[in-house]
Design a protein around this motif. Sequence first.
Motif, PDB file in Angstrom:
ATOM      1  N   ARG A 146      -0.077  38.820  -8.006  1.00 14.06           N
ATOM      2  CA  ARG A 146       0.145  37.846  -6.769  1.00 14.06           C
ATOM      3  C   ARG A 146      -0.503  36.458  -7.031  1.00 14.06           C
ATOM      4  O   ARG A 146       0.223  35.577  -6.679  1.00 14.06           O
ATOM      5  CB  ARG A 146      -0.871  38.422  -5.442  1.00 14.06           C
ATOM      6  N   ALA A 147      -1.696  36.514  -7.536  1.00 14.51           N
ATOM      7  CA  ALA A 147      -2.136  35.017  -7.941  1.00 14.51           C
ATOM      8  C   ALA A 147      -1.221  34.461  -9.156  1.00 14.51           C
ATOM      9  O   ALA A 147      -0.807  33.226  -8.898  1.00 14.51           O
ATOM     10  CB  ALA A 147      -3.554  35.343  -8.806  1.00 14.51           C
ATOM     11  N   ASP A 149       2.108  34.979  -9.057  1.00 14.64           N
ATOM     12  CA  ASP A 149       3.246  34.433  -8.232  1.00 14.64           C
ATOM     13  C   ASP A 149       3.069  33.183  -7.494  1.00 14.64           C
ATOM     14  O   ASP A 149       3.702  32.152  -7.349  1.00 14.64           O
ATOM     15  CB  ASP A 149       3.701  35.621  -7.391  1.00 14.64           C
ATOM     16  N   ARG A 150       1.710  32.977  -6.648  1.00 18.33           N
ATOM     17  CA  ARG A 150       1.446  31.957  -6.040  1.00 18.33           C
ATOM     18  C   ARG A 150       1.251  30.838  -6.646  1.00 18.33           C
ATOM     19  O   ARG A 150       1.650  29.774  -6.187  1.00 18.33           O
ATOM     20  CB  ARG A 150      -0.042  32.304  -5.297  1.00 18.33           C
ATOM     21  N   THR A 151       0.729  30.754  -8.111  1.00 20.98           N
ATOM     22  CA  THR A 151       0.642  29.508  -8.917  1.00 20.98           C
ATOM     23  C   THR A 151       1.702  29.206  -9.885  1.00 20.98           C
ATOM     24  O   THR A 151       1.580  28.132 -10.216  1.00 20.98           O
ATOM     25  CB  THR A 151      -0.686  29.830  -9.819  1.00 20.98           C
ATOM     26  N   HIS A 180      -9.630  27.096  -9.115  1.00 17.79           N
ATOM     27  CA  HIS A 180      -8.098  27.340  -8.605  1.00 17.79           C
ATOM     28  C   HIS A 180      -7.243  27.254  -9.848  1.00 17.79           C
ATOM     29  O   HIS A 180      -7.337  26.531 -10.800  1.00 17.79           O
ATOM     30  CB  HIS A 180      -7.641  26.414  -7.904  1.00 17.79           C
ATOM     31  N   ASP A 182      -4.244  26.905 -10.950  1.00 15.41           N
ATOM     32  CA  ASP A 182      -3.259  25.998 -11.571  1.00 15.41           C
ATOM     33  C   ASP A 182      -3.732  24.704 -11.761  1.00 15.41           C
ATOM     34  O   ASP A 182      -3.084  23.746 -11.958  1.00 15.41           O
ATOM     35  CB  ASP A 182      -2.178  26.114 -10.573  1.00 15.41           C
TER      36      ASP A 182
END
Length: 184
Positions: A146-147, A149-151, A180, A182
């Motif tokens: 999930r992380a 995919d988000r970044t 963070h 990204d």
Amino acid sequence: MSIWSSQDVARDSVRRQAAGLDIAQVAEKAAEAARRKRETADDARHVLGHGAVSDLVAVDPHRLAATWSAKHTGWQRIRTLLETTGQTVYEPERDVAGTRWAGEREEFREERLAAAAARRDRVREQRVAVSTQLWLTPAQSAALQRAADRTGLTPQQILARLAARVETGPDGTLSVPAFHPDHP
């Protein structure tokens, strides 16, 4: 163990010691080397137990005998050189063969140093580039995905950035301050 053979050691030593000597002095050195060659050869033959060196001898008698044999050859070569060229004293820079051998030894030395430096660099790079396998539970794997995919990063990139921020506490505990992924 040395990278130089007995001949290399002898050539270098004799060439340096012979500089400025006349033919009579070179002949004396050749005679001394012949005597030492015989003595060390005898010592090497009488070493106890097939090459075992006594506690009193710190040098391998076989290597010492080979070195004196090579020095004897070196002194004889220089004496012959002086006789055939008519030089009054030995000048290493006028010794074509000796200069060539010295150049070859220096070139070999430089190659060995460069190879050693390259080996050290490879080892250093291998230490830096660590490859690991990480087994995650399905829940951990899903959170990582999930992380990612988000970044827009891969899971491996997120883990690499996480590892780069690991801090070790005074008691040896590991922690990662909030970040963070990204933002490199």
